[in-house]
Design a protein around this motif. Structure first.
Motif, mmCIF file in Angstrom:
data_model
loop_
_atom_site.group_PDB
_atom_site.id
_atom_site.type_symbol
_atom_site.label_atom_id
_atom_site.label_comp_id
_atom_site.label_asym_id
_atom_site.label_seq_id
_atom_site.Cartn_x
_atom_site.Cartn_y
_atom_site.Cartn_z
ATOM 1 N N ARG A 242 0.837 -1.198 0.000
ATOM 2 C CA ARG A 242 0.000 0.000 0.000
ATOM 3 C C ARG A 242 0.880 1.260 0.000
ATOM 4 N NH1 ARG A 242 -5.546 0.946 0.037
ATOM 5 N NH2 ARG A 242 -5.393 -1.284 0.337
ATOM 6 N N VAL A 249 1.830 6.732 -6.826
ATOM 7 C CA VAL A 249 0.708 7.535 -7.321
ATOM 8 C C VAL A 249 0.990 9.014 -7.063
ATOM 9 C CG1 VAL A 249 -1.726 8.075 -6.921
ATOM 10 C CG2 VAL A 249 -1.000 5.694 -7.145
ATOM 11 N N ALA A 273 -4.208 1.727 -11.605
ATOM 12 C CA ALA A 273 -5.526 1.145 -11.295
ATOM 13 C C ALA A 273 -5.394 -0.356 -11.043
ATOM 14 C CB ALA A 273 -6.497 1.410 -12.441
ATOM 15 N N ASP A 274 -4.619 -1.024 -11.883
ATOM 16 C CA ASP A 274 -4.422 -2.469 -11.691
ATOM 17 C C ASP A 274 -3.719 -2.751 -10.366
ATOM 18 O OD1 ASP A 274 -5.648 -3.252 -14.040
ATOM 19 O OD2 ASP A 274 -3.808 -3.138 -15.221
ATOM 20 N N LEU A 276 -3.821 -0.925 -7.693
ATOM 21 C CA LEU A 276 -4.727 -0.665 -6.571
ATOM 22 C C LEU A 276 -5.535 -1.924 -6.257
ATOM 23 C CD1 LEU A 276 -5.950 1.294 -4.515
ATOM 24 C CD2 LEU A 276 -7.665 1.900 -6.233
ATOM 25 N N LEU A 277 -5.973 -2.608 -7.300
ATOM 26 C CA LEU A 277 -6.709 -3.863 -7.083
ATOM 27 C C LEU A 277 -5.822 -4.869 -6.348
ATOM 28 C CD1 LEU A 277 -9.134 -5.719 -7.470
ATOM 29 C CD2 LEU A 277 -8.334 -6.216 -9.779
ATOM 30 N N GLU A 278 -4.563 -4.963 -6.765
ATOM 31 C CA GLU A 278 -3.635 -5.889 -6.093
ATOM 32 C C GLU A 278 -3.471 -5.516 -4.613
ATOM 33 O OE1 GLU A 278 -2.410 -8.549 -7.463
ATOM 34 O OE2 GLU A 278 -3.147 -8.106 -9.483
ATOM 35 N N GLU A 280 -5.555 -3.847 -2.677
ATOM 36 C CA GLU A 280 -6.778 -4.134 -1.918
ATOM 37 C C GLU A 280 -6.913 -5.634 -1.676
ATOM 38 O OE1 GLU A 280 -8.432 -2.034 -0.404
ATOM 39 O OE2 GLU A 280 -8.433 -0.136 -1.489
ATOM 40 N N ASN A 281 -6.582 -6.425 -2.696
ATOM 41 C CA ASN A 281 -6.616 -7.878 -2.527
ATOM 42 C C ASN A 281 -5.716 -8.300 -1.368
ATOM 43 O OD1 ASN A 281 -8.326 -8.320 -4.681
ATOM 44 N ND2 ASN A 281 -6.729 -8.973 -6.102
ATOM 45 N N THR A 283 -4.641 -6.555 1.222
ATOM 46 C CA THR A 283 -5.177 -6.136 2.520
ATOM 47 C C THR A 283 -6.325 -7.051 2.950
ATOM 48 O OG1 THR A 283 -4.569 -3.865 2.014
ATOM 49 C CG2 THR A 283 -6.149 -4.189 3.789
ATOM 50 N N SER A 284 -7.232 -7.323 2.020
ATOM 51 C CA SER A 284 -8.376 -8.185 2.358
ATOM 52 C C SER A 284 -7.906 -9.574 2.759
ATOM 53 C CB SER A 284 -9.329 -8.298 1.163
ATOM 54 O OG SER A 284 -9.922 -7.052 0.901
ATOM 55 N N ALA A 285 -6.955 -10.119 2.007
ATOM 56 C CA ALA A 285 -6.480 -11.480 2.285
ATOM 57 C C ALA A 285 -5.787 -11.549 3.639
ATOM 58 C CB ALA A 285 -5.540 -11.942 1.176
#
Lengths: 366, 395
Positions: A242, A249, A273-274, A276-278, A280-281, A283-285
């Motif tokens: 992050r 950015v 953008a790609d 950011l998805l990684e 977030e993934n 953090t969630s995991a």
């Protein structure tokens, strides 16, 4: 069972974040990584003061009694700041292994010290670097009441700084956990040059080294420790990913080429953008794995998912961050490479992504 | 009225009226006679749009009280309440429509008497929606519409379409667009099913030749259509669930399970394939974890950037799952059709994945949106933004 409330958790994360912003910034990190110990003793003392070293240690042994959820959150902060300290070696791996050993005497003898900042570490794998039963190349032999260790352990974090070494060794066709004090005759410690300059990796050679076994703990305790450590590592990876994305950015908004901020170009914007998805993934995991492990139920699937998803995400983000910065990040002075070095290290410690993917499938019965 | 009185009233009404015996709907575009009869009851009893003013079928209730009613309906699985949150067309009509139009259409929309469709995209205006060239020309109290629309779902059964058309060609592109409710049941509107890449026909082309629309059915005023559209799109996004489809055949467990498919293909022991399998499985799992976290964040009042990532994530999931299915089948994927259901699934999913990665804004446009709205990266200069639309290059 952790007694932290959401407010406690947030307050602790905030304290650690502030401390690291204040005394663990990039300049401090660069100073620390050039020293033999690899960490700033004064900063470590302040972290100990906040309770971080004993975060997951039971209050009965002077710890804070936090669980995986608190640990993961603090490790996000540590990862974001690329903290160089014995936190992972001592406060996570050693503390978790002793706690899992079931040896009350060892807990009383060792855990309060660890909570106060005394440094311990875990020697597990040999040169193969697999962190699996196969990888263990230290053997223990009993002579009466005493045990003696022979063999080699490698990739040991902070082995030179540690007062206490917890060595996983083969014994009687299984595994045992052995305590070895610093400076014990027959123990040879070699510091290995590491690609991530903020790590201190050592190789331990054992020549008939006297050691004390922790209870009757075997591989089950090692496995329990590894799960907590993997969650901590996942948190570190999520936090680092992050932060290095945020830096990138931010740079894309201020770096001007062709009369425009480079972040206005789709070539850069779409990568961001790609990524950011990684991020977030990851953090969630990491957070999900922490919650599952804290819940006390079946957590293997969540832990192994976090292990490879966070490793892959951090590696990808840190690597692309250098590309997106361009020439400036090809310099030693720029911090991006420090994140890539840490990402590559974290993706190997405790096993690499392909191994965790395999475990993930097995955990879901495939 | 107190919350408790309201709850008692709605419970009593449901107990007296709801039989839970509606037949399943034939498709998502049409509402059957039984559904219509039920919705008419709901609208008549004023449970459909509780936040709306009483003159337009509502009760002027607060969001909290409206939710009480919606929860009671949901508890007994009765449809029809909460349309003030979910009925995209009715919300747009209420917000921007003239009183004449609202009086004519609102109730019918809520009861399902009036079916709707969207007349937005054109062959020459896909990602660049503000580049539409369908024209609406004033003719007394009416507008005359000419042009072509595409990707219209439910056009064949629709009574009205929400139309964007150009009403001024001498101003920059965003400033010359107007928003209408166009009657689909008139001679100038021709609907042709579009044969899609999957060999299905879910969408239509709509050819509009000298069709007419009353000035009373202009929403938000002349040349203000772009703003109306943005609001309508925002509603649409907020109610659109995950529209991604699985295989054609529903209820076939093995076809939906990549692990089972790998086992069936005898490839579950292949170490290379296992790595691939774990990766692909993780994409769907991670997306579910992201959504759960976003929900939890939202419940705690913190907004999350994750929501805008869902579509991008889903595109990858669908394309990657289809790729893996194909790899598992190998030469089996050469075959197709009912007799070869596994191949048919893999082949269908391979093509239908583009429904998600192109439809509703391509992944590339989505990346722009994420970059600009979530990460606050600067916009790309737009050379057509400030010049008269007449002078904008097309092709």
């Amino acid at each position: 069972m952790s007694t932290f409330t959401a407010e406690d958790r947030a307050a602790m994360a905030e304290s650690v974040r502030r401390l690291l912003a204040d005394k663990g910034d990039e300049a401090a990190l660069r100073r620390a990584m050039e020293t033999p110990s690899g960490y700033d003793a004064a900063l470590w003392a302040e972290l100990v003061e906040l309770g971080v070293a004993g975060l997951i240690i039971d209050p009965a042994y002077d710890g804070l009694g936090g669980g995986p959820v608190e640990l993961e959150l603090i490790m996000e902060e540590a990862g974001a700041a690329l903290l160089a300290a014995p936190l992972f070696a001592s406060g996570v791996m050693a503390a978790a292994l002793i706690s899992a050993s079931g040896d009350e005497g060892a807990k009383e003898r060792l855990l309060p010290g660890l909570a106060r900042g005394r440094i311990a570490t875990v020697a597990l794998t040999g040169d193969a670097g697999t962190w699996t039963p196969d990888g263990v190349t230290v053997g223990a032999h009993s002579h009466g009441a005493r045990a003696f260790l022979d063999g080699t352990a490698s990739f040991v974090l902070h082995g030179a700084a540690a007062d206490v070494l917890l060595v996983v060794a083969r014994v009687d066709g299984g595994f045992g956990i052995f305590e070895v004090a610093k400076g014990t005759p027959g123990l040879e410690i070699t510091t290995l040059p590491s690609f991530d300059r903020t790590l201190r990796l050592t190789k331990l050679d054992f020549h008939h080294v006297p050691a004390t076994r922790l209870g009757i703990a075997g591989w089950d305790a090692v496995e329990a420790m590894l799960k907590i450590a993997l969650v901590a590592l996942a948190g570190e990876q999520a936090g680092g990913a992050r932060r290095v994305l945020d830096m990138t950015v931010q740079y894309a908004k201020t770096r001007i080429q062709f009369g425009r901020a480079i972040g206005s170009f789709q070539a850069i914007k779409h990568m961001a953008a790609d990524l950011l998805l990684e991020a977030e993934n990851a953090t969630s995991a990491a957070r999900h794995a922490a919650q599952q492990l804290a819940g006390g139920g079946e957590a293997d699937e969540a832990v192994y998912l976090a292990a490879f998803a966070c490793a892959d995400a951090y590696s990808k983000i840190a690597a692309d961050a250098i590309q997106m910065h361009g020439g400036i990040a090809f310099t030693w002075a720029h911090p991006a490479h420090l994140y890539l070095r840490r990402a590559r290290a974290d993706a190997q410690l405790l096993g690499a992504p392909p191994y965790h993917r395999e475990r993930y499938l097995q955990a879901m019965g495939a | 009225m107190t919350d408790e009185e309201l709850r008692t009233e709605v419970r009593a009404w449901l107990a007296a009226n709801w039989k839970n015996d509606l037949p399943a709907r034939a498709d998502q575009w049409t509402v059957g006679p039984e559904q219509r009869a039920w919705l008419a009851k709901v609208v008549e009893a004023r449970w459909a749009v509780n936040r709306w003013p009483s003159e337009w079928c509502g009760r002027d209730l607060s969001d909290a009280q409206a939710k009480i009613i919606e929860r009671e309906f949901a508890a007994v699985k009765a449809p029809g309440a909460g349309q003030d949150r979910t009925h995209l067309y009715a919300i747009t009509a209420l917000t921007f429509g003239t009183d004449v139009m609202k009086a004519a259409l609102l109730k019918g929309m809520l009861t399902g008497e009036i079916n709707m469709c969207l007349l937005y995209s054109e062959p020459g205006a896909g990602s660049d929606l503000a580049g539409i060239r369908t024209r609406a020309t004033r003719d007394g109290e009416e507008f005359v519409v000419n042009g072509q629309k595409v990707w219209t779902s439910g056009a064949a059964t629709a009574d009205y379409g929400m139309l964007i058309a150009r009403t001024d060609w001498d101003v920059p592109k965003h400033n010359g667009i107007s928003f209408f409710f166009l009657s689909m049941k008139q001679p100038g509107v021709e609907v042709r099913p579009l044969r899609q890449v999957t060999d299905e026909s879910h969408f239509n082309e709509v050819f509009i030749t000298d069709a007419r629309v009353s000035a009373d059915f202009l929403l938000g005023g002349l040349n203000n259509g772009w703003r109306v559209l943005q609001t309508a799109l925002a509603y649409e996004r907020s109610v659109m669930g995950d529209g991604a489809r699985g295989p054609r055949r529903a209820g076939d467990g093995a076809a939906n399970d990549l692990v089972a498919l790998a086992r069936e293909a005898g490839k579950l022991d292949d170490p290379v394939l296992r790595q691939d399998l774990a990766k692909v499985l993780s994409y769907r799992r991670l997306n579910a974890l992201n959504n759960a976290r976003a929900k939890a964040d939202l419940a705690q009042g913190t907004s999350s950037s994750i929501m805008s990532l869902g579509k991008l994530a889903m595109s990858r999931i669908l394309h990657e799952e289809a790729r893996l299915r194909t790899a598992l089948l190998g030469a089996g994927s050469l075959l197709d059709g009912e007799a070869f259901p596994r191949a048919d699934d893999a082949n269908f999913l391979t093509l239908n994945a583009y429904f998600t990665s192109i439809g509703g804004g391509t992944d590339q446009i989505q990346r722009n949106i994420i970059g600009e709205r979530v990460l606050s990266l600067p916009k790309e200069p737009e050379i057509d933004r400030t010049i008269p639309f007449r002078d904008v290059r097309a092709g």
